[in-house]
Motif scaffolding. Structure first.
Motif, PDB file in Angstrom:
ATOM      1  N   ASN A  54      22.090  32.697 -16.032  1.00 10.11           N
ATOM      2  CA  ASN A  54      22.969  33.056 -14.914  1.00 10.11           C
ATOM      3  C   ASN A  54      23.295  34.551 -14.928  1.00 10.11           C
ATOM      4  OD1 ASN A  54      24.460  32.653 -12.638  1.00 10.11           O
ATOM      5  ND2 ASN A  54      26.058  31.456 -13.607  1.00 10.11           N
ATOM      6  N   ILE A  55      23.781  35.047 -16.048  1.00  9.79           N
ATOM      7  CA  ILE A  55      24.160  36.465 -16.094  1.00  9.79           C
ATOM      8  C   ILE A  55      22.925  37.365 -16.082  1.00  9.79           C
ATOM      9  CG2 ILE A  55      24.293  36.590 -18.618  1.00  9.79           C
ATOM     10  CD1 ILE A  55      26.617  38.582 -18.198  1.00  9.79           C
ATOM     11  N   ALA A  56      21.810  36.888 -16.632  1.00  9.12           N
ATOM     12  CA  ALA A  56      20.585  37.684 -16.573  1.00  9.12           C
ATOM     13  C   ALA A  56      20.186  37.935 -15.129  1.00  9.12           C
ATOM     14  CB  ALA A  56      19.458  36.973 -17.327  1.00  9.12           C
ATOM     15  N   GLY A  57      20.304  36.896 -14.292  1.00 14.30           N
ATOM     16  CA  GLY A  57      19.993  37.066 -12.873  1.00 14.30           C
ATOM     17  C   GLY A  57      20.904  38.082 -12.207  1.00 14.30           C
ATOM     18  N   MET A  58      22.200  38.039 -12.533  1.00 10.04           N
ATOM     19  CA  MET A  58      23.153  38.968 -11.925  1.00 10.04           C
ATOM     20  C   MET A  58      22.942  40.402 -12.414  1.00 10.04           C
ATOM     21  SD  MET A  58      24.919  37.399  -9.696  1.00 10.04           S
ATOM     22  CE  MET A  58      26.106  38.710  -9.371  1.00 10.04           C
ATOM     23  N   VAL A  59      22.540  40.555 -13.668  1.00  5.39           N
ATOM     24  CA  VAL A  59      22.277  41.889 -14.213  1.00  5.39           C
ATOM     25  C   VAL A  59      21.134  42.559 -13.447  1.00  5.39           C
ATOM     26  CG1 VAL A  59      21.348  43.113 -16.223  1.00  5.39           C
ATOM     27  CG2 VAL A  59      23.221  41.488 -16.504  1.00  5.39           C
ATOM     28  N   PHE A  60      20.139  41.774 -13.040  1.00  2.00           N
ATOM     29  CA  PHE A  60      19.040  42.316 -12.242  1.00  2.00           C
ATOM     30  C   PHE A  60      19.439  42.475 -10.763  1.00  2.00           C
ATOM     31  CE2 PHE A  60      16.335  40.327 -15.636  1.00  2.00           C
ATOM     32  CZ  PHE A  60      15.813  41.517 -16.119  1.00  2.00           C
ATOM     33  N   LEU A  61      20.273  41.555 -10.268  1.00  4.65           N
ATOM     34  CA  LEU A  61      20.562  41.534  -8.838  1.00  4.65           C
ATOM     35  C   LEU A  61      21.421  42.715  -8.388  1.00  4.65           C
ATOM     36  CD1 LEU A  61      20.164  39.883  -6.248  1.00  4.65           C
ATOM     37  CD2 LEU A  61      22.284  38.665  -6.777  1.00  4.65           C
ATOM     38  N   ILE A  62      22.428  43.076  -9.153  1.00  6.07           N
ATOM     39  CA  ILE A  62      23.329  44.151  -8.720  1.00  6.07           C
ATOM     40  C   ILE A  62      22.613  45.493  -8.592  1.00  6.07           C
ATOM     41  CG2 ILE A  62      25.342  45.501  -9.416  1.00  6.07           C
ATOM     42  CD1 ILE A  62      26.680  42.970 -10.292  1.00  6.07           C
ATOM     43  N   PRO A  63      21.763  45.911  -9.548  1.00  2.00           N
ATOM     44  CA  PRO A  63      21.006  47.147  -9.325  1.00  2.00           C
ATOM     45  C   PRO A  63      20.085  47.061  -8.109  1.00  2.00           C
ATOM     46  CG  PRO A  63      20.975  46.565 -11.647  1.00  2.00           C
ATOM     47  CD  PRO A  63      21.567  45.406 -10.916  1.00  2.00           C
ATOM     48  N   ALA A  64      19.551  45.861  -7.832  1.00 10.06           N
ATOM     49  CA  ALA A  64      18.704  45.703  -6.650  1.00 10.06           C
ATOM     50  C   ALA A  64      19.517  45.919  -5.381  1.00 10.06           C
ATOM     51  CB  ALA A  64      18.069  44.308  -6.646  1.00 10.06           C
ATOM     52  N   PHE A  65      20.754  45.394  -5.340  1.00  6.58           N
ATOM     53  CA  PHE A  65      21.631  45.622  -4.185  1.00  6.58           C
ATOM     54  C   PHE A  65      21.996  47.104  -4.063  1.00  6.58           C
ATOM     55  CE2 PHE A  65      23.065  41.012  -4.145  1.00  6.58           C
ATOM     56  CZ  PHE A  65      22.546  40.767  -2.888  1.00  6.58           C
ATOM     57  N   ARG A  66      22.133  47.759  -5.194  1.00 11.84           N
ATOM     58  CA  ARG A  66      22.534  49.160  -5.165  1.00 11.84           C
ATOM     59  C   ARG A  66      21.448  50.034  -4.523  1.00 11.84           C
ATOM     60  NH1 ARG A  66      24.040  49.469 -10.037  1.00 11.84           N
ATOM     61  NH2 ARG A  66      26.278  49.321  -9.682  1.00 11.84           N
ATOM     62  N   GLU A  67      20.174  49.685  -4.738  1.00 10.92           N
ATOM     63  CA  GLU A  67      19.081  50.519  -4.265  1.00 10.92           C
ATOM     64  C   GLU A  67      18.425  50.000  -2.992  1.00 10.92           C
ATOM     65  OE1 GLU A  67      16.260  51.117  -7.388  1.00 10.92           O
ATOM     66  OE2 GLU A  67      17.788  51.469  -8.910  1.00 10.92           O
ATOM     67  N   GLY A  68      18.475  48.690  -2.744  1.00 10.70           N
ATOM     68  CA  GLY A  68      17.732  48.115  -1.631  1.00 10.70           C
ATOM     69  C   GLY A  68      18.604  47.705  -0.464  1.00 10.70           C
ATOM     70  N   VAL A  69      17.953  47.236   0.611  1.00  8.66           N
ATOM     71  CA  VAL A  69      18.640  46.724   1.792  1.00  8.66           C
ATOM     72  C   VAL A  69      19.208  45.352   1.469  1.00  8.66           C
ATOM     73  CG1 VAL A  69      18.371  46.052   4.208  1.00  8.66           C
ATOM     74  CG2 VAL A  69      17.098  48.008   3.300  1.00  8.66           C
ATOM     75  N   THR A  70      20.466  45.128   1.808  1.00  4.91           N
ATOM     76  CA  THR A  70      21.184  43.925   1.381  1.00  4.91           C
ATOM     77  C   THR A  70      20.448  42.642   1.722  1.00  4.91           C
ATOM     78  OG1 THR A  70      23.232  45.142   1.793  1.00  4.91           O
ATOM     79  CG2 THR A  70      23.414  42.759   1.459  1.00  4.91           C
ATOM     80  N   GLY A  71      20.074  42.474   2.989  1.00  3.94           N
ATOM     81  CA  GLY A  71      19.452  41.235   3.420  1.00  3.94           C
ATOM     82  C   GLY A  71      18.110  40.977   2.772  1.00  3.94           C
ATOM     83  N   ILE A  72      17.304  42.025   2.605  1.00  5.28           N
ATOM     84  CA  ILE A  72      15.984  41.852   2.011  1.00  5.28           C
ATOM     85  C   ILE A  72      16.100  41.516   0.526  1.00  5.28           C
ATOM     86  CG2 ILE A  72      13.791  42.984   1.531  1.00  5.28           C
ATOM     87  CD1 ILE A  72      14.182  44.640   4.035  1.00  5.28           C
ATOM     88  N   VAL A  73      17.012  42.181  -0.177  1.00  7.72           N
ATOM     89  CA  VAL A  73      17.232  41.869  -1.598  1.00  7.72           C
ATOM     90  C   VAL A  73      17.681  40.423  -1.754  1.00  7.72           C
ATOM     91  CG1 VAL A  73      18.680  42.355  -3.610  1.00  7.72           C
ATOM     92  CG2 VAL A  73      17.726  44.237  -2.272  1.00  7.72           C
ATOM     93  N   SER A  74      18.599  39.995  -0.904  1.00  5.32           N
ATOM     94  CA  SER A  74      19.084  38.617  -0.957  1.00  5.32           C
ATOM     95  C   SER A  74      17.957  37.634  -0.694  1.00  5.32           C
ATOM     96  CB  SER A  74      20.214  38.424   0.059  1.00  5.32           C
ATOM     97  OG  SER A  74      20.717  37.110   0.010  1.00  5.32           O
TER      98      SER A  74
END
Length: 309
Positions: A245-265
């Motif tokens: 669970n936390i491993a996924g979030m550790v990767f997801l937040i940097p992706a949101f920081r750099e990418g477009v919200t909807g596409i990252v989601s």
């Protein structure tokens, strides 16, 4: 690089979904399990940050919202796996981008192009086919109810994660607040339920002491109940599941920081593929033609969000 982070998050969340489904079929205390999941996330985030030294800015307060939304989403997903088809619940865990893209447009002006609109139409058609399938039973309808809650609150979790990055919050501190909030909520719920069970047990014991005897006609039928996992085993397993669970979030937040919200989601939502494959080939779930068509359309909508948005 944000694409790699989003894909890694999808892999971790796919593993989490499989572990949730497997665990939901065991005689286990759900709230204690999920308390372990969030306790694990809290300890890992705090422990890693001792070495990383990421700052605790004011933006970490968003972690409270993330924790509350994630609390509802994970509880709904776990409940859905317990009462419904794994493939159907997995589908809804892949649909938060529908909410995220629309909300991102309203909140931050991230525009919807023609392909995104087309993707939403395809996803909605898939959901309608699934919902009105003639093969659905009451238990599966309940599963859809929990699936919809899962979709909504995972979407809100993604949106609050993006807001945390806009406020400049560091990944590990905001995750520590998020998981600490979730652990507090699940721990409180578990303690309340345990207190209720204790009071019920005391009332039964008191009735037996007073010599209360049920008539043969009114005595309840004997029900064989599997031996429930011990508290220690449940908590330990929950902490193990929490790693994914936390491993996924550790990767997801940097992706949101750099990418477009909807596409990252949308990319992270591709974790549904892992659970669908697990449900089909390991659980041997039988899926009707209409459900297959609905699943295919909904997944095609997610793919369109990824490739054409």
């Amino acid at each position: 690089m944000w694409f790699v982070f989003a894909a890694a998050a999808a892999t971790c969340f796919g593993i989490r979904g499989i572990l949730y489904q497997w665990t939901s079929q065991r005689p286990i205390e759900r709230n204690l399990l999920l308390f372990g999941v969030y306790l694990s996330g809290t300890l890992i985030a705090l422990g890693v940050n001792v070495f990383a030294g990421q700052p605790w800015g004011s933006g970490v307060i968003i972690g409270l919202l993330m924790g509350g939304f994630s609390f509802i989403a994970n509880a709904s997903m776990y409940k859905g796996y317990a009462v419904g088809k794994a493939s159907i619940i997995a589908l809804f865990t892949g649909l938060p981008p529908v909410i995220v893209v629309i909300a991102a447009y309203l909140l931050w002006g991230e525009t919807l192009n023609l392909w995104q609109l087309l993707s939403f139409v395809v996803v909605i058609l898939g959901l309608l086919l699934i919902k009105y399938s003639q093969d659905f039973k009451l238990g599966q309808l309940k599963g859809i109810q929990w699936g919809l809650l899962t979709m909504l609150f995972f979407g809100l979790t993604d949106l609050s994660s993006k807001q945390a990055t806009l406020l400049g919050a560091s990944t590990l501190p905001v995750l520590a607040v998020m998981y600490g909030t979730g652990a507090t909520l699940f721990g409180t719920q578990w303690a309340i339920n345990r207190l209720k069970v204790s009071r019920h047990t005391v009332r039964i014991a008191a009735a037996e002491v007073e010599g209360s005897v049920l008539d043969a006609d009114t005595a309840p039928e004997t029900v064989v109940v599997p031996v429930q996992w011990s508290n220690g085993k449940t908590l330990g397993w929950g902490m193990f599941v929490g790693i994914s669970n936390i491993a996924g979030m550790v990767f997801l937040i940097p992706a949101f920081r750099e990418g477009v919200t909807g596409i990252v989601s949308a990319i992270s939502a591709m974790n549904v593929v892992f659970v669908l494959l697990y449900a089909r080939f390991y659980l041997k779930e039988v899926i009707s033609r209409r459900e297959i068509m609905g699943l295919s359309l909904a997944l095609a909508g997610i793919v369109l969000l990824r490739l054409l948005a």
